[in-house]
Design a protein around this motif. Structure first.
Motif, PDB file in Angstrom:
ATOM      1  N   PHE A 263      37.380  36.047  33.619  1.00 58.17           N
ATOM      2  CA  PHE A 263      38.405  36.971  34.118  1.00 58.17           C
ATOM      3  C   PHE A 263      38.276  37.155  35.630  1.00 58.17           C
ATOM      4  CE2 PHE A 263      40.008  41.179  35.205  1.00 58.17           C
ATOM      5  CZ  PHE A 263      41.276  41.142  34.636  1.00 58.17           C
ATOM      6  N   ILE A 264      37.047  37.401  36.103  1.00 59.07           N
ATOM      7  CA  ILE A 264      36.852  37.596  37.543  1.00 59.07           C
ATOM      8  C   ILE A 264      37.129  36.297  38.295  1.00 59.07           C
ATOM      9  CG2 ILE A 264      35.182  38.218  39.334  1.00 59.07           C
ATOM     10  CD1 ILE A 264      33.821  40.037  37.380  1.00 59.07           C
ATOM     11  N   LEU A 265      36.819  35.158  37.682  1.00 61.36           N
ATOM     12  CA  LEU A 265      37.095  33.867  38.311  1.00 61.36           C
ATOM     13  C   LEU A 265      38.591  33.724  38.604  1.00 61.36           C
ATOM     14  CD1 LEU A 265      35.739  31.096  39.075  1.00 61.36           C
ATOM     15  CD2 LEU A 265      36.448  30.296  36.816  1.00 61.36           C
ATOM     16  N   HIS A 266      39.417  34.027  37.612  1.00 57.46           N
ATOM     17  CA  HIS A 266      40.867  33.941  37.816  1.00 57.46           C
ATOM     18  C   HIS A 266      41.356  35.023  38.777  1.00 57.46           C
ATOM     19  CE1 HIS A 266      40.912  31.484  34.046  1.00 57.46           C
ATOM     20  NE2 HIS A 266      41.851  30.871  34.720  1.00 57.46           N
ATOM     21  N   MET A 267      40.801  36.218  38.643  1.00 59.49           N
ATOM     22  CA  MET A 267      41.242  37.305  39.509  1.00 59.49           C
ATOM     23  C   MET A 267      40.889  37.026  40.967  1.00 59.49           C
ATOM     24  SD  MET A 267      40.422  41.372  39.273  1.00 59.49           S
ATOM     25  CE  MET A 267      38.705  41.140  39.697  1.00 59.49           C
ATOM     26  N   MET A 268      39.676  36.500  41.208  1.00 60.02           N
ATOM     27  CA  MET A 268      39.278  36.213  42.581  1.00 60.02           C
ATOM     28  C   MET A 268      40.111  35.088  43.176  1.00 60.02           C
ATOM     29  SD  MET A 268      37.249  38.544  43.218  1.00 60.02           S
ATOM     30  CE  MET A 268      37.091  38.003  44.914  1.00 60.02           C
ATOM     31  N   LYS A 269      40.527  34.140  42.357  1.00 63.34           N
ATOM     32  CA  LYS A 269      41.412  33.087  42.867  1.00 63.34           C
ATOM     33  C   LYS A 269      42.728  33.690  43.351  1.00 63.34           C
ATOM     34  CE  LYS A 269      43.726  28.744  41.725  1.00 63.34           C
ATOM     35  NZ  LYS A 269      45.070  29.205  42.129  1.00 63.34           N
ATOM     36  N   GLU A 270      43.252  34.635  42.578  1.00 63.93           N
ATOM     37  CA  GLU A 270      44.507  35.274  42.973  1.00 63.93           C
ATOM     38  C   GLU A 270      44.319  36.131  44.224  1.00 63.93           C
ATOM     39  OE1 GLU A 270      47.431  34.709  41.636  1.00 63.93           O
ATOM     40  OE2 GLU A 270      46.581  33.338  40.151  1.00 63.93           O
ATOM     41  N   VAL A 271      43.286  36.971  44.217  1.00 63.48           N
ATOM     42  CA  VAL A 271      43.066  37.889  45.344  1.00 63.48           C
ATOM     43  C   VAL A 271      42.738  37.124  46.621  1.00 63.48           C
ATOM     44  CG1 VAL A 271      41.581  39.723  46.236  1.00 63.48           C
ATOM     45  CG2 VAL A 271      42.346  39.793  43.858  1.00 63.48           C
ATOM     46  N   ASN A 291      52.905  38.484  64.384  1.00 61.66           N
ATOM     47  CA  ASN A 291      52.669  37.629  63.219  1.00 61.66           C
ATOM     48  C   ASN A 291      51.583  38.222  62.321  1.00 61.66           C
ATOM     49  OD1 ASN A 291      52.907  35.118  61.658  1.00 61.66           O
ATOM     50  ND2 ASN A 291      50.856  34.687  62.448  1.00 61.66           N
ATOM     51  N   ALA A 292      50.538  38.766  62.947  1.00 59.61           N
ATOM     52  CA  ALA A 292      49.455  39.370  62.175  1.00 59.61           C
ATOM     53  C   ALA A 292      49.959  40.571  61.374  1.00 59.61           C
ATOM     54  CB  ALA A 292      48.317  39.788  63.100  1.00 59.61           C
ATOM     55  N   MET A 293      50.784  41.408  62.003  1.00 58.99           N
ATOM     56  CA  MET A 293      51.333  42.570  61.303  1.00 58.99           C
ATOM     57  C   MET A 293      52.230  42.140  60.147  1.00 58.99           C
ATOM     58  SD  MET A 293      50.031  45.243  62.535  1.00 58.99           S
ATOM     59  CE  MET A 293      51.103  46.402  61.686  1.00 58.99           C
ATOM     60  N   SER A 294      52.991  41.073  60.382  1.00 60.32           N
ATOM     61  CA  SER A 294      53.849  40.556  59.318  1.00 60.32           C
ATOM     62  C   SER A 294      53.015  40.054  58.143  1.00 60.32           C
ATOM     63  CB  SER A 294      54.729  39.430  59.865  1.00 60.32           C
ATOM     64  OG  SER A 294      55.500  38.850  58.833  1.00 60.32           O
ATOM     65  N   LEU A 295      51.904  39.368  58.466  1.00 65.55           N
ATOM     66  CA  LEU A 295      51.018  38.869  57.408  1.00 65.55           C
ATOM     67  C   LEU A 295      50.363  40.018  56.646  1.00 65.55           C
ATOM     68  CD1 LEU A 295      49.281  35.813  59.125  1.00 65.55           C
ATOM     69  CD2 LEU A 295      50.804  35.756  57.143  1.00 65.55           C
ATOM     70  N   VAL A 296      50.015  41.082  57.357  1.00 64.62           N
ATOM     71  CA  VAL A 296      49.421  42.252  56.699  1.00 64.62           C
ATOM     72  C   VAL A 296      50.400  42.844  55.691  1.00 64.62           C
ATOM     73  CG1 VAL A 296      48.649  44.630  57.043  1.00 64.62           C
ATOM     74  CG2 VAL A 296      47.822  42.827  58.558  1.00 64.62           C
ATOM     75  N   LEU A 297      51.651  43.004  56.111  1.00 63.78           N
ATOM     76  CA  LEU A 297      52.666  43.570  55.217  1.00 63.78           C
ATOM     77  C   LEU A 297      52.917  42.652  54.017  1.00 63.78           C
ATOM     78  CD1 LEU A 297      55.227  44.914  57.858  1.00 63.78           C
ATOM     79  CD2 LEU A 297      53.590  46.235  56.498  1.00 63.78           C
ATOM     80  N   THR A 298      52.989  41.349  54.297  1.00 64.44           N
ATOM     81  CA  THR A 298      53.206  40.391  53.204  1.00 64.44           C
ATOM     82  C   THR A 298      52.042  40.416  52.221  1.00 64.44           C
ATOM     83  OG1 THR A 298      54.472  38.944  54.677  1.00 64.44           O
ATOM     84  CG2 THR A 298      53.610  37.968  52.654  1.00 64.44           C
ATOM     85  N   LYS A 305      52.216  43.449  44.046  1.00 68.52           N
ATOM     86  CA  LYS A 305      52.888  42.738  42.958  1.00 68.52           C
ATOM     87  C   LYS A 305      51.880  42.289  41.904  1.00 68.52           C
ATOM     88  CE  LYS A 305      56.025  38.895  42.004  1.00 68.52           C
ATOM     89  NZ  LYS A 305      56.785  37.748  42.581  1.00 68.52           N
ATOM     90  N   LEU A 306      50.717  41.804  42.373  1.00 66.20           N
ATOM     91  CA  LEU A 306      49.660  41.425  41.434  1.00 66.20           C
ATOM     92  C   LEU A 306      49.191  42.633  40.643  1.00 66.20           C
ATOM     93  CD1 LEU A 306      47.532  39.398  40.350  1.00 66.20           C
ATOM     94  CD2 LEU A 306      46.091  40.032  42.295  1.00 66.20           C
ATOM     95  N   ARG A 307      49.066  43.736  41.325  1.00 63.46           N
ATOM     96  CA  ARG A 307      48.622  44.974  40.671  1.00 63.46           C
ATOM     97  C   ARG A 307      49.619  45.441  39.619  1.00 63.46           C
ATOM     98  NH1 ARG A 307      47.876  50.671  43.996  1.00 63.46           N
ATOM     99  NH2 ARG A 307      47.750  52.042  42.195  1.00 63.46           N
ATOM    100  N   ASP A 308      50.915  45.305  39.920  1.00 67.87           N
ATOM    101  CA  ASP A 308      51.943  45.808  39.010  1.00 67.87           C
ATOM    102  C   ASP A 308      52.254  44.843  37.866  1.00 67.87           C
ATOM    103  OD1 ASP A 308      52.156  48.054  40.582  1.00 67.87           O
ATOM    104  OD2 ASP A 308      53.842  47.279  41.754  1.00 67.87           O
ATOM    105  N   ASP A 309      52.307  43.549  38.183  1.00 62.59           N
ATOM    106  CA  ASP A 309      52.845  42.594  37.214  1.00 62.59           C
ATOM    107  C   ASP A 309      51.915  41.428  36.877  1.00 62.59           C
ATOM    108  OD1 ASP A 309      55.279  44.068  37.378  1.00 62.59           O
ATOM    109  OD2 ASP A 309      55.828  42.932  39.178  1.00 62.59           O
ATOM    110  N   GLY A 310      50.739  41.368  37.500  1.00 61.95           N
ATOM    111  CA  GLY A 310      49.939  40.154  37.365  1.00 61.95           C
ATOM    112  C   GLY A 310      48.918  40.135  36.250  1.00 61.95           C
ATOM    113  N   TRP A 311      48.697  41.269  35.587  1.00 69.79           N
ATOM    114  CA  TRP A 311      47.573  41.332  34.654  1.00 69.79           C
ATOM    115  C   TRP A 311      47.814  40.572  33.361  1.00 69.79           C
ATOM    116  CZ3 TRP A 311      43.687  42.433  37.335  1.00 69.79           C
ATOM    117  CH2 TRP A 311      43.808  43.301  38.420  1.00 69.79           C
TER     118      TRP A 311
END
Length: 322
Positions: A263-271, A291-298, A305-311
């Protein structure tokens, strides 16, 4: 009482005494492992030989307990070499049982309720990056609760698995052969696309101590070669040249196949996959602030999205591997 009955009674008495002594040895080792793990102390010593002045925390604490209990001292001194219950393999097995129970309690406590994850990392005094994941959820009483999962232990296990599976040229060759067999199998059942330059046989990569990108590469390489690595470790635990190597392979295989590790293996790949672009950008000498600020927001949006729909997807991937 005839002679045959006398011998039988004597053997029964010896067997009972031996079982009692073995249980006391094991109980003492369990108590030491529990205390050291709860206190976050190291187990092994740099030099555990008979002439060493410091045998490490585990053996020294075992000796301390024995000094206060004559029964413990007697059974430890009279322990056969093959049942002393003090080897590193036994220590790891006991610790793994504790870890499994803790994870089960966490899963039962969370149940079907929603939860959030906070990932943080800091460098310790030895200049190594230590990462932790905090699970936050609301319990049955409506109170906020949290559990910390030590991702550092995951990467330690990952490093051990990589080391054991590819420790020598022979094992590396076995790993490559197993991966070739796995790729052939996947292609034959149309689960893998074919083409020029595709499906090349990779190697396992060691996770770095400070770079998330190297940790991502290590996680990704193990996912690609999971079945091959599992095959090699399963063979090693039965065919390695000595008991120590078989024990290490057995522990690595058990950890590799555990629900928590997968589980952590898959989760760490995503994170790590989500944060990789941001990490690479922030490591550049010349920074583009916009660009850095844009990347932070993205990155924040993708993690949300992972938190809401990825589990559900993570659990599906887990089920495939188990």
């Amino acid at each position: 009482m005839n002679q045959a009955q006398h011998i039988e009674v004597s053997l029964d008495r010896q067997t009972t005494q031996q079982i009692s002594a073995n249980r006391l040895r094991l109980k003492t080792s369990i108590d030491v492992v529990r205390w050291l793990s709860f206190q976050g102390c190291a187990f092994r010593g740099h030099d555990e030989s008979s002439g060493s002045k410091n045998h490490g925390n585990f053996l020294e604490l075992l000796s301390l307990l024995a000094s206060y209990d004559e029964k413990v001292e007697d059974v430890l001194k009279s322990a056969p070499q093959n049942s002393s219950y003090t080897s590193s393999t036994i220590q790891k097995e006991i610790l793994q049982i504790y870890a499994s129970r803790v994870c089960n309690v966490i899963r039962e406590e969370i149940g079907d309720r929603k939860f959030s994850i906070i990932v943080d990392e800091a460098r310790d005094e030895s200049k190594k990056e230590q990462m932790a994941i905090i699970w936050r959820f609301v319990d049955e009483q409506g109170q906020a609760a949290g559990e910390v999962v030590e991702v550092h232990q995951f990467f330690k296990d990952l490093s051990d698995i990589v080391n054991i599976a590819s420790a020598s040229s022979n094992r590396h060759d076995e790993l490559q052969k197993a991966q070739a067999t796995e790729l052939t199998r996947l292609v034959s059942i149309n689960e893998l696309a074919t083409g020029i330059g595709m499906n090349q046989i990779d190697t396992l990569q060691h996770p770095g101590e400070t770079r998330w990108s190297s940790q991502l590469n290590s996680v990704t390489s193990l996912l690609k070669m999971y079945n091959a690595t599992s095959t090699v470790l399963e063979n090693l635990k039965n065919t390695a040249s000595n008991y120590s190597q078989r024990g290490d392979a057995h522990n690595a295989y058990s950890r590799l196949r555990s629900f928590e590790f997968i589980f952590i293996l898959h989760m760490m790949k995503e994170v790590l996959g989500i944060t990789n672009n941001l990490c690479q950008a922030l490591q550049r000498r010349s920074q583009d602030i916009l660009n850095a600020m844009s990347l932070v927001l993205t990155t924040k949006d993708l993690i949300q999205k992972l938190r809401d729909d990825g589990w559900n997807e993570l659990l599906k991937k887990n089920d495939i591997f188990l």
